[in-house]
Structure formats: C-alpha cells, structure tokens
Design an enzyme around this catalytic site. Sequence first.
Site, short mmCIF file in Angstrom:
data_model
loop_
_atom_site.label_atom_id
_atom_site.label_comp_id
_atom_site.label_asym_id
_atom_site.label_seq_id
_atom_site.Cartn_x
_atom_site.Cartn_y
_atom_site.Cartn_z
N ASP A 71 15.60 2.08 9.67
CA ASP A 71 14.53 1.71 10.60
C ASP A 71 13.67 2.92 10.99
O ASP A 71 14.10 3.76 11.79
CB ASP A 71 15.18 1.08 11.84
CG ASP A 71 14.14 0.62 12.84
OD1 ASP A 71 12.92 0.70 12.52
OD2 ASP A 71 14.53 0.19 13.94
N LEU A 73 3.47 1.19 7.62
CA LEU A 73 4.47 0.20 8.05
C LEU A 73 3.80 -1.13 8.38
O LEU A 73 2.71 -1.17 8.93
CB LEU A 73 5.19 0.68 9.31
CG LEU A 73 6.09 1.91 9.20
CD1 LEU A 73 6.72 2.21 10.55
CD2 LEU A 73 7.17 1.69 8.16
N ALA A 74 4.46 -2.22 8.01
CA ALA A 74 4.07 -3.55 8.49
C ALA A 74 5.37 -4.26 8.84
O ALA A 74 6.24 -4.40 7.98
CB ALA A 74 3.31 -4.30 7.40
N TYR A 78 0.81 -1.22 0.00
CA TYR A 78 0.00 0.00 0.00
C TYR A 78 0.84 1.28 0.00
O TYR A 78 0.48 2.27 -0.64
CB TYR A 78 -0.95 0.00 1.20
CG TYR A 78 -2.25 -0.69 0.88
CD1 TYR A 78 -3.03 -0.27 -0.19
CD2 TYR A 78 -2.71 -1.77 1.63
CE1 TYR A 78 -4.23 -0.90 -0.50
CE2 TYR A 78 -3.90 -2.39 1.33
CZ TYR A 78 -4.66 -1.95 0.26
OH TYR A 78 -5.83 -2.56 -0.06
N TYR A 119 -7.91 -12.23 13.02
CA TYR A 119 -7.45 -10.88 12.69
C TYR A 119 -8.03 -9.83 13.64
O TYR A 119 -7.40 -9.42 14.60
CB TYR A 119 -7.75 -10.53 11.21
CG TYR A 119 -6.97 -9.32 10.79
CD1 TYR A 119 -5.74 -9.43 10.15
CD2 TYR A 119 -7.42 -8.04 11.11
CE1 TYR A 119 -4.98 -8.31 9.84
CE2 TYR A 119 -6.68 -6.91 10.80
CZ TYR A 119 -5.46 -7.05 10.16
OH TYR A 119 -4.71 -5.94 9.86
N GLU A 138 15.03 -1.56 3.42
CA GLU A 138 15.29 -2.53 2.35
C GLU A 138 16.78 -2.79 2.18
O GLU A 138 17.61 -1.96 2.56
CB GLU A 138 14.70 -2.02 1.02
CG GLU A 138 13.20 -1.71 1.07
CD GLU A 138 12.31 -2.95 1.24
OE1 GLU A 138 12.82 -4.09 1.17
OE2 GLU A 138 11.10 -2.77 1.46
N THR A 150 0.03 -8.91 -0.41
CA THR A 150 1.30 -8.23 -0.10
C THR A 150 2.13 -9.20 0.74
O THR A 150 1.65 -10.25 1.17
CB THR A 150 1.10 -6.94 0.74
OG1 THR A 150 0.59 -7.31 2.02
CG2 THR A 150 0.15 -5.95 0.07
P1 NAD Z 1 4.07 -4.47 3.05
O1 NAD Z 1 4.78 -5.56 3.76
O2 NAD Z 1 3.87 -4.59 1.59
O3 NAD Z 1 4.84 -3.05 3.29
C1 NAD Z 1 5.44 -2.72 4.48
C2 NAD Z 1 6.31 -1.49 4.31
O4 NAD Z 1 6.86 -1.17 5.60
C3 NAD Z 1 7.51 -1.67 3.37
O5 NAD Z 1 7.73 -0.47 2.64
C4 NAD Z 1 8.69 -1.87 4.34
O6 NAD Z 1 9.96 -1.45 3.83
C5 NAD Z 1 8.26 -0.96 5.46
N1 NAD Z 1 8.88 -1.28 6.74
C6 NAD Z 1 8.71 -2.39 7.51
N2 NAD Z 1 9.45 -2.27 8.65
C7 NAD Z 1 10.09 -1.07 8.57
C8 NAD Z 1 10.97 -0.37 9.41
N3 NAD Z 1 11.37 -0.85 10.59
N4 NAD Z 1 11.44 0.84 9.00
C9 NAD Z 1 11.07 1.37 7.79
N5 NAD Z 1 10.21 0.76 6.96
C10 NAD Z 1 9.73 -0.44 7.35
O7 NAD Z 1 2.71 -4.25 3.84
P2 NAD Z 1 1.22 -3.83 3.42
O8 NAD Z 1 0.40 -5.05 3.34
O9 NAD Z 1 1.22 -2.85 2.31
O10 NAD Z 1 0.77 -3.11 4.77
C11 NAD Z 1 0.90 -1.73 4.98
C12 NAD Z 1 -0.20 -1.26 5.93
O11 NAD Z 1 -1.47 -1.49 5.29
C13 NAD Z 1 -0.24 -2.02 7.26
O12 NAD Z 1 -0.62 -1.13 8.26
C14 NAD Z 1 -1.36 -3.04 7.02
O13 NAD Z 1 -1.96 -3.47 8.21
C15 NAD Z 1 -2.31 -2.21 6.17
N6 NAD Z 1 -3.30 -3.01 5.42
C16 NAD Z 1 -2.90 -4.05 4.66
C17 NAD Z 1 -3.85 -4.81 4.00
C18 NAD Z 1 -3.46 -6.01 3.14
O14 NAD Z 1 -4.35 -6.81 2.78
N7 NAD Z 1 -2.21 -6.17 2.79
C19 NAD Z 1 -5.21 -4.48 4.09
C20 NAD Z 1 -5.58 -3.36 4.85
C21 NAD Z 1 -4.59 -2.63 5.53
#
Ligand code: NAD
Length: 396
Positions: free
Chosen positions: A114, A142-143, A56, A238, A78, A278
């Site tokens: 970080d 962030l995730a 996202y 969840y 990364e 993702t």
């Molecule tokens: P993702 O794993 O694709 O992306 C995570 C991002 O966080 C990456 O850019 C990663 O580099 C960054 N990251 C992780 N740890 C880090 C750190 N310590 N420092 C800096 N950057 C860091 O995850 P996603 O699925 O896109 O999730 C993003 C958000 O969206 C989360 O809050 C998640 O709960 C929410 N969300 C996801 C979904 C889904 O289905 N994937 C649905 C609704 C909401």
Amino acid sequence: MALTIIKPRIRGFICTTAHPAGCTSNVNDQIKIATSEQKDIKVPFRVLVIGSSTGYGLAARIAAGAMYGAATIGVFFEREGNESKSGTPGFYNTAAYHQYALENDLISLNVNGDAYSHTIKEKTLDLIHNRLGQVDLVIYSLASPRRTDPETGETYQSEISPIGESYRGKTIDLNREVVNEVIVEPAQNEGIRGTVKVMGGDDLELWANALLDAGLLADGARIVPFSYIGPSLTWPIYRSGTIGRAKEHLEKTTKAINERVELIGGSALVSVNKAVITQASAAIPVVPLYISLLYRIMRERKVHEDPIHQMIRLYKDHIGPNTKPNLDSEGRIRLDDLELDKSIQAEIDTAWPQIETDNFVSLTDYETYKRGFRQLFGFEVDGINYDNPVEVEADL
Ligand code: NAD
C-alpha cells in the site's frame, strides 16, 4: 510451479482473472514500441514510479527503461497468483518488465504494497538509498477507490459523482451491451471530502516531503503526477464532479511541492494525459462510451495514442533527461492536446446525440474498447493459445 488454464471472468468493468502470458505479451509490445525511440543519454536516469504496474504508470516505467536504460523502482499493489487463483494483471505486467530489465542489465526494483502507508514509503526510501542513491524523476500514477490516512488511521472512499445537481447522461452497460441513460445523484460533503482525500494531493505531498527530507531527490529532479481534464461532454461527471475536485487539489498541491523542489533546482509538474482504456477509466460512467467514440475518430485521423505513446511523448518533449518541459498557462504539461483538438471534439459533439443501442457498434470503436479492456487482463491477445495451461506463479 502452478500450471492452470485461465479463462476471463468478466462482470461489467471488472475482470477477476488475468492471463500471465497475455500480460507478458502486452508488456513486450510496449517495450518494442519504446525501444524504437531509444536515446543515448550520458547521464544517469533513476526513476521512481508510484503506481507502476498498469495503465499510465506501467507505460511510464517501460518507456524510461526501454528508451533511456533507466534504473526504475516501481511501487504497486498487486496479488500474486497461486494454484487456486490467478494473480492480478499488474503482478504479471511487473514480472514481465522485471524479466526484460534482468535480460538487459537494467536495475529494476519492486515494492508491492500500500503506497499510502508509512511502511511502504519507508521501504521504498530505504531501497532508493541503498540501491540507487537518489532518483532523478518521480512519476505519481496511483488510481484507487480507497485510502487509509497513515496519520489518523481513517479510511476514505473515493466516488465518482457530480457536485451540486444530479447528472443524467448516456453510458454503455458493459454487461448487457446496451446504451442507456445513467442518473448519478450529487455527492454529499462526505463523498467530496473522501474523494479528495484519496485522489487529491495529500499522499503525493507525503511522498515528496519524505523524499526531500531524506535527501533522496537528485539536484534538478522532477516530480510528475497525472491528471485529466477531458471535454465539456464529461465535465459534469468528471472535471466538475468529485474526481475533478480531487484533481484540482492534486494540481494545487503540486504547485506547493514545486516551491520545495525548486530549492534543489528541480520542479513538480502535473501532466494532463488523454483518455485511455485502463481499469480506472472503465469504472467511470459515460467514459467507456466516450473513449469508444474518441478512439474511432483519433484512429481515423491517424493521431491515436495508447499509454505507451503518451509516455514516450512525455519524455521526449517534456521530462526526459536534458529536456525542458513545455507548459500551458497554468504551468501544466498537456498530453491531451490531440484529444481536445477543436475539430475532434466537434466531431464527437455531432456524433454523441445520435448514439443509441442500435448503432453504437458502428458509430464508435466499441469493439476496440471491449478488446482493449480484455487485453488489460491478458485476454484476446494475438498469439496466445488460451486452451493451454500456463504458469500462474511469477518471480519479481
Ligand atoms: P490504473 O488503474 O491502470 O493504475 C493504477 C496503479 O495504481 C496500479 O499500478 C495500481 O497497482 C496502483 N495502486 C492503486 N492503489 C494502490 C495502493 N494503495 N498502493 C500502491 N499502488 C496502488 O490507472 P490509470 O488509469 O493508469 O491512472 C493512473 C493516473 O493517471 C491517475 O491519476 C489517473 O487519474 C490518471 N489519468 C488517467 C487517464 C485515463 O484515461 N485512464 C487519463 C488521464 C489521467
């Protein structure tokens, strides 16, 4: 220069290699989709995306740049590639976005490290101060499985567990490609606390306070973290589990932050997004099977959305320049409206009990899920010859 042939190395929900050309192609596809929604805005749009390299956050960055010509600053964690190891997909995604930005005279600033640490916050704040002046929007995406609290030095782990009683449910074993029953034991207090410390609102609050205290949020700026609710089918693991507890904390913290941001005419709002493929969602039991079924049904009804479509809708209907958000009764943006549509969920409820190993490929869009998962790492992308060596080093 480090030219290498890269093949996927997948185990379950993890792939330890990534293909730069495939990742670049994915980013360019998203740019193309967002460009078709280009808007001519007469105001500056400066966007900080925390967690900007995949999923996202990446789509939010691409949509801001390609739709509005926004200046973006991305924060992500990364690994670069070298001759012995490919980099992570987020590194190549970011390099591809950066290249697009350079070619189109868009400001693109990158902070790799970080985001939970004071050092990276300070570095980001300095960059905003020196290069952008202020920001108009902060996306928090962030995730992560762990977080070191910068105040105490203590490291917390997040976990995906039910609360109160154990959970039994159907899931896909992604290694063996069979549908089986997963039993997840309930979290102990430490697991709940750890998950809230990692995925709750503490870090968002540190970012918001640091930006506000430094005067780096423009008048009317918005702060938008992402959340997920999902259908009752996934609630035990969840929304009613450890991760849901963390999301509730994030939502509550956002309300508190909102009070501060309102003083400068802005707002802090949670956006509840739909389930998509993702790296983060692949790690949650039940969810890959649920997404496989959801994708089939939403595609058949022609309402399917990937992260880029969700983020386009987020800007167009809610938080783009000169746009007023539409909120639910709890004050949240809902991009999960189509996923949670009653008739879509009724179809899921009917199909779900029938799914088993012998029929899950025909009853769900599992092949799309599997390919979508591989594409997150740049594999199985149309037009890429995976027998050719590629450059694994990239420039930000
Ligand atoms: P993702 O794993 O694709 O992306 C995570 C991002 O966080 C990456 O850019 C990663 O580099 C960054 N990251 C992780 N740890 C880090 C750190 N310590 N420092 C800096 N950057 C860091 O995850 P996603 O699925 O896109 O999730 C993003 C958000 O969206 C989360 O809050 C998640 O709960 C929410 N969300 C996801 C979904 C889904 O289905 N994937 C649905 C609704 C909401």
